[in-house]
Each structure stands twice: as C-alpha cells, then as structure tokens.
Design an enzyme around this catalytic site. Structure first.
Site, short mmCIF file in Angstrom:
data_model
loop_
_atom_site.label_atom_id
_atom_site.label_comp_id
_atom_site.label_asym_id
_atom_site.label_seq_id
_atom_site.Cartn_x
_atom_site.Cartn_y
_atom_site.Cartn_z
N LYS A 197 83.74 71.72 31.30
CA LYS A 197 84.76 70.90 30.63
C LYS A 197 84.10 70.07 29.53
CE LYS A 197 86.44 66.83 30.93
NZ LYS A 197 86.73 66.51 29.51
N GLY A 250 77.35 61.55 31.12
CA GLY A 250 78.31 60.59 30.58
C GLY A 250 77.99 59.19 31.07
N SER A 251 79.02 58.39 31.24
CA SER A 251 78.81 56.99 31.60
C SER A 251 78.46 56.85 33.08
CB SER A 251 80.07 56.19 31.29
OG SER A 251 81.16 56.71 32.04
N THR A 252 77.75 55.80 33.40
CA THR A 252 77.39 55.53 34.79
C THR A 252 78.64 55.26 35.61
OG1 THR A 252 75.19 54.80 34.22
CG2 THR A 252 76.09 53.89 36.24
N GLU A 253 79.61 54.60 34.98
CA GLU A 253 80.88 54.32 35.66
C GLU A 253 81.55 55.62 36.14
OE1 GLU A 253 83.31 52.54 32.72
OE2 GLU A 253 85.05 52.39 34.04
N GLY A 255 80.05 58.49 36.38
CA GLY A 255 79.09 59.14 37.30
C GLY A 255 79.38 58.76 38.75
N GLU A 272 73.37 62.79 34.54
CA GLU A 272 72.55 62.24 33.45
C GLU A 272 73.41 61.15 32.83
OE1 GLU A 272 71.37 61.30 30.15
OE2 GLU A 272 71.63 63.35 29.41
N CYS A 306 71.99 58.50 24.87
CA CYS A 306 71.77 57.82 26.15
C CYS A 306 70.39 57.17 26.18
CB CYS A 306 71.97 58.80 27.30
SG CYS A 306 71.16 60.36 27.00
N GLU A 403 75.00 49.01 28.21
CA GLU A 403 74.86 50.06 27.20
C GLU A 403 75.99 49.91 26.17
OE1 GLU A 403 75.66 54.23 28.38
OE2 GLU A 403 73.79 54.68 27.35
P1 NAP Z 1 82.79 59.29 29.96
O1 NAP Z 1 84.19 58.88 30.23
O2 NAP Z 1 81.75 59.08 31.01
O3 NAP Z 1 82.85 60.84 29.53
C1 NAP Z 1 81.94 61.85 29.85
C2 NAP Z 1 82.66 63.08 30.35
O4 NAP Z 1 83.27 62.79 31.61
C3 NAP Z 1 83.81 63.54 29.45
O5 NAP Z 1 83.90 64.94 29.48
C4 NAP Z 1 85.00 62.89 30.14
O6 NAP Z 1 86.22 63.50 29.82
C5 NAP Z 1 84.66 63.09 31.59
N1 NAP Z 1 85.37 62.21 32.52
C6 NAP Z 1 85.92 61.01 32.28
N2 NAP Z 1 86.50 60.52 33.41
C7 NAP Z 1 86.31 61.44 34.38
C8 NAP Z 1 86.67 61.53 35.74
N3 NAP Z 1 87.34 60.55 36.35
N4 NAP Z 1 86.31 62.62 36.44
C9 NAP Z 1 85.61 63.61 35.85
N5 NAP Z 1 85.25 63.59 34.56
C10 NAP Z 1 85.58 62.53 33.82
O7 NAP Z 1 82.28 58.62 28.66
P2 NAP Z 1 83.19 58.06 27.44
O8 NAP Z 1 84.42 57.39 27.96
O9 NAP Z 1 83.38 59.16 26.49
O10 NAP Z 1 82.19 56.98 26.84
C11 NAP Z 1 82.09 55.72 27.48
C12 NAP Z 1 80.64 55.30 27.58
O11 NAP Z 1 79.90 56.26 28.30
C13 NAP Z 1 79.90 55.20 26.26
O12 NAP Z 1 80.16 54.03 25.59
C14 NAP Z 1 78.49 55.31 26.72
O13 NAP Z 1 78.04 54.07 27.17
C15 NAP Z 1 78.55 56.28 27.88
N6 NAP Z 1 78.18 57.65 27.49
C16 NAP Z 1 76.97 58.12 27.88
C17 NAP Z 1 76.59 59.39 27.50
C18 NAP Z 1 75.25 59.95 27.89
O14 NAP Z 1 74.76 60.83 27.19
N7 NAP Z 1 74.66 59.53 28.99
C19 NAP Z 1 77.43 60.19 26.73
C20 NAP Z 1 78.69 59.70 26.38
C21 NAP Z 1 79.04 58.43 26.78
P3 NAP Z 1 87.07 62.95 28.57
O15 NAP Z 1 86.14 62.74 27.45
O16 NAP Z 1 87.99 64.06 28.31
O17 NAP Z 1 87.74 61.71 29.04
#
Ligand code: NAP
Ligand code: MG
Length: 499
Positions: A197, A250-253, A255, A272, A306, A403
């Site tokens: 996804k 993605g985000s720790t939250e 995760g 990650e 990240c 972050e």
């Molecule tokens: P995110 O919500 O953690 O998104 C990462 C992935 O997880 C996306 O594909 C997202 O889908 C999906 N996702 C979101 N909620 C989910 C759930 N409940 N169950 C399963 N998958 C889910 O990150 P974001 O909202 O785009 O960004 C927020 C913050 O995350 C950033 O400001 C940054 O601090 C952090 N981040 C970290 C990384 C990294 O490389 N470690 C990368 C991106 C963001 P959708 O995008 O379709 O919602």
C-alpha cells in the site's frame, strides 16, 4: 522563486492520463467501491489525477491473490536463480525508465527532479540488483547436536530459511519509489508474495512500478498494489489474518497502531519509524565540509527524511561560526518547484505537512526559540517553507524533542563530550547520528556511545543497499537493506534426522 519547469516526457503525460487502477492478481482493476481519491502536485496544490481508492474489500482480494501465489502456481516452483533473474530484470526496467520515474517522483512528491535522477531512482535500481544476488544465497547451517537423553544416537541436524509467506507492506511518501524498493526487494528475493500500500500522497511511482513488475514477468499475484488511505486500506492490511508479516515505514504513532493491529494473528512486524537525529560538530572539524554537511543533513529532501540531522550540537567556541555558516547556506538554497532544474529544495509534500511544520516553528517561537534564518512560508501557492535554523532552544522544547519532518534544525552549543553524548541520546528516537571531526579516535568513541542504528562520521545521508538501516528505541524494529533485511522475510526451520 523561479517557476520555469521542464516539459514532462510524453511517457509521463500518457501514464498520468491512463486510469489509475490497482494491481490485484496480475490485473489492473477498479476499486470494489468504485471510489477514487485525488493525488496533488505539492508545488501548486492542484490535482494531478484520480486514483482507485482501495479499502478492506480490495485488500481482501489482494491478500487472497498473494496467498494463492505463495502456495501454488509458478512462484514457489521457481528456482532461486530464476527468482533472482526476475528481480534483476525489474532493476533493468526501472533503469531504462529512470527519467520517467524521476519526473513522476518530482511531480507527486515535490522533490527536485535533478535529485530524483541521481538518488531516488538509482538507489532503487541498486537495491533490486543487490537483493537479486541474494536470491541464490539464502542458506541454512548444519548443526552438530549432542542430545544428552539419547546416548549413542546419531543425528543429522540442519536449518533451512524459508520465505515467511504473504507480506503486507505499508510505505510513506518521502521516497515513494525507493521505499517500495526497500520493501519489495528482500520480499521477492526470499520468495514471499506481497500486498503493497503506497502513501495516499504519492501513489504514482508505485503504480508505474506495478506496470514494470507485470512487464518483467512476475507471476500473477506475487506483487499486488492497492493504493488507498491508511485508516482503511492500511489498517485492513495490518490486521488481516491471512497476512504473515507486515512491514511498515512511517510515523511512530502509526507504527504503534500497526503493532496493535498485527496482534490478532501475531503476524511478524518490522517497523522503520521516526527520528530526531543529532549532528555533532567537534572543535577540530573541517568547517569547509562540516558546514555544508550538517546543512545538507537537514535540508536534503526538505527535511522529510526519517534520519534528517534535525538537532545540531556544536562545541561552544565554534557555535556562532557554524550557525552563521549554516544560516548562510540556508539563505542560498534555491527553493522552487521540483520540476525546475535549478531547484535545490522543493515544496513539502502536502497541505497537512505544510501546516504541521509551520505549526512546529510557531510552537518553537512560543517556547522561546529564535530563528537564525527562515521560519516562514514562502509564497502563497504550493507548500513551500523557508529552510530554518532555530537557536536559543533547550532540550525540553517540543521542537527539540519531536520529529518535525521539515527543513528545520535546532542548534545548541555544548561544552564537553559527555554532555553532548547525553544530549544526543536524550530522545525517544534512535535512528541515526553524525559526528564531524578530524579526530577519528574520538569519532569512533562517540559512535560507540550513541544509541542509534546508523552513525555517520564526516558524512550524512549515505545509503547503500548493502548497509543495514533501522532504529534503536522508538525508531523501529528490525533493519532494512543489507543481508539483515532477509532475516525479516524468512522463517528458520530446524530439521533433525535420526540416522
Ligand atoms: P503515516 O500516517 O505514518 O503514514 C505512513 C503510511 O502509513 C502511509 O502509507 C499511511 O497511509 C499509512 N497509515 C496511516 N495510518 C494507518 C493505519 N492506521 N494503519 C495502517 N497504515 C496506516 O505518516 P504521515 O501521516 O504521512 O506523516 C506524519 C509524520 O510521520 C511525519 O510528519 C513524520 O514525522 C512521520 N513520517 C516518517 C517517515 C519515515 O520515513 N520514518 C515517513 C513519513 C512520515 P496514508 O498516507 O494513505 O494515510
Ligand atoms: Mg497519514
């Protein structure tokens, strides 16, 4: 701000004008619900195109296809060498379409096309080639065993590494193609099947990659790609009882939500996650390279890394000089649309991230931080933010602890090594860190004291398919890349024969 963007390749405009469906069982299909969602150009805020919106029912179909492909059909019967050849072929195809992918990444994510050409796409190609080589080298051991309660018996005992099964992969938007490669490479090399996804903000390159996966000749159902929202498609994939492992970046939250969702069938999880990586500058550092080095550590990819060097610690005597050097560097960065060849920094990926990053800067000001440079939005169209250096920060401030994921670095002075190591480690994250010094013995001692999955010495953001990447503490579970990644995609079977 310049707006002279390059004309898109015909192949890119044609790709964008085709309906954006999802890849399930080797076929391009609409969402079961018939719904679509828009993907935006972050340089203008305008809609690029509509994408089929997958949710639970599409994930169910994709997982069923991946399960069939894993258990029967041609994929499990391929030799490791044949599997490796397919992965290598995919790398060749991506390389042949390098310019196309660079433009798609720039258009959908906002990053400079010139950067995508030399970093995102070649790194993805290299990752697939590296993993293709591993397909024939996933070995077990023969193990001499003693078994105290069967005196005189003779055993042949050995281990084999088998693919873990159906893998759900959920990726972010900051390096859309590269994150897909980091996830798909080890899964395909080990013989797993996948439901991927992509992030809602950047689905385009994953869908183009899906076309090349079909062209390469992977059997139907080995890779399924379901774009959609995290809360629906992503959550359904993480919770699915027929998925054996979920890999998330993605985000720790989120995760933590993945870990909870995975607990239903105790699927394996690798994560990650975020970071708040320190850059440490010692007094003997070569400032000619350290100043651009620590500036790039935060401003590369607009801080949307990240492992961005978002906390800058400089030994007191050099502090003012380094901060003003980084501020001058920031002022000189050419911010503009990613498709302008002279752009060095593009817009943030989305309206949401734009608001989030500007909100953090305001909270920093409210807590007493000052901007040595930057701190504002640029223009009134698109999601541009000035490269920003904050000073007068303290370790308890939100901008220092959390972050931000934007072009914002917090600079603080330190007086001795124990203090800087303590400060560097004083964070819930432990993804990466960097030390800038000519004293390599000191550098290695600091590297050993830092609680981080990667430590760079006199460099930052250096990635290689052979170098494992991942986090200590709340930065994640497991490692991507290197042979370490293969362990996350295989189960170990011990076989013991009484001879
Ligand atoms: P995110 O919500 O953690 O998104 C990462 C992935 O997880 C996306 O594909 C997202 O889908 C999906 N996702 C979101 N909620 C989910 C759930 N409940 N169950 C399963 N998958 C889910 O990150 P974001 O909202 O785009 O960004 C927020 C913050 O995350 C950033 O400001 C940054 O601090 C952090 N981040 C970290 C990384 C990294 O490389 N470690 C990368 C991106 C963001 P959708 O995008 O379709 O919602
Ligand atoms: Mg999200």
């Amino acid at each position: 701000m310049s707006t002279a963007t390059i004309p898109l390749l015909d192949a890119v405009t044609q790709f964008i004008s085709r309906p954006k469906k999802m890849l399930i069982d080797g076929k391009w299909v609409e969402a079961q619900s018939g719904k679509t969602f828009p993907t935006y150009d972050p340089a203008t805020g305008e809609v690029i195109t509509q994408i089929a919106e997958g949710d639970k029912s599409d994930i169910d179909l994709a997982v069923a296809a991946a399960r069939r492909a894993f258990e029967s059909g041609p994929w499990p019967r391929l030799t490791p060498s044949e599997r490796g050849k397919l992965v290598w072929k995919l790398a060749d195809l991506i390389e042949q379409h390098l310019e196309e992918f660079a433009e798609l990444e720039s258009l959908d994510n906002g990053k400079p096309v010139a950067v995508a050409r030399v970093a995102d796409v070649p790194l993805a190609v290299d990752l697939f080639r590296y993993m293709a080589g591993w397909a024939t080298k996933i070995e077990g051991n023969t193990i001499p065993i003693s078994v105290p309660y069967t005196p005189g018996a003779n055993y042949l005992a050995y281990t084999v590494r088998e693919p873990i099964g159906v893998v759900g992969q959920i990726i972010p938007w900051n390096f859309p193609l590269l994150m897909a490669a980091w996830k798909l490479g080890p899964a395909l090399a080990t013989g797993c099947t996948v439901v991927l996804k992509p992030a809602e903000q950047t689905p385009l390159s994953a869908l183009r990659l899906g076309e090349l996966i079909c062209e390469a000749g992977f059997p139907d159902g080995v890779v399924n790609i379901v774009p959609g929202y995290g809360e629906t498609a992503g959550a359904a994939l993480a919770a699915h009882p027929q998925v054996d492992k979920v890999a998330f970046t993605g985000s720790t939250e989120v995760g933590k939500l993945i870990v909870n969702a995975a607990s239903g069938n105790l699927k394996k999880v690798s994560l990650e996650l975020g970071g708040k990586s320190p850059s440490i500058v010692l007094p003997d550092a070569d400032l000619e390279t350290s100043i651009p080095g620590v500036a790039n550590a935060i401003f590369f990819n607009h801080g949307q890394c990240c492992c961005a060097g978002s906390r800058l610690y400089v030994e007191k005597p050099l502090f003012d000089k380094v901060v003003s050097g980084v501020a001058d560097y920031a002022k000189a960065i050419k911010v503009g649309p990613g498709l302008d060849l002279s752009t060095q920094m593009g817009p943030l990926v989305s309206e949401e991230q734009h608001q989030r990053v500007l909100g953090y800067i305001q909270e920093g000001f409210a807590e007493g931080a000052k901007a040595a440079v930057g701190g504002h939005r640029i223009g009134d169209k698109g999601y541009f933010v000035e490269p920003t250096v904050l000073v007068d920060t303290t370790s308890t401030m939100k901008v220092v602890q959390e972050e931000i994921f934007g072009p914002v670095v917090c600079a603080e002075p330190f007086t001795d090594l124990d203090e800087v190591v303590r400060k560097a480690n004083d964070n819930i994250y432990g993804l990466a860190a960097a030390v800038w010094t000519k004293d390599l013995s000191k550098a290695h001692r600091i590297a050993s004291a830092l609680r981080a999955g990667t430590v760079w010495i006199n460099c930052h953001n250096i990635f290689d398919a052979a170098l494992p990447f991942g986090g200590y503490k709340q930065s994640g579970w497991g490692r991507e890349m290197g042979h370490e990644a293969l362990e996350l995609y295989t189960e170990v079977k011990a076989v013991c024969a009484n001879l």
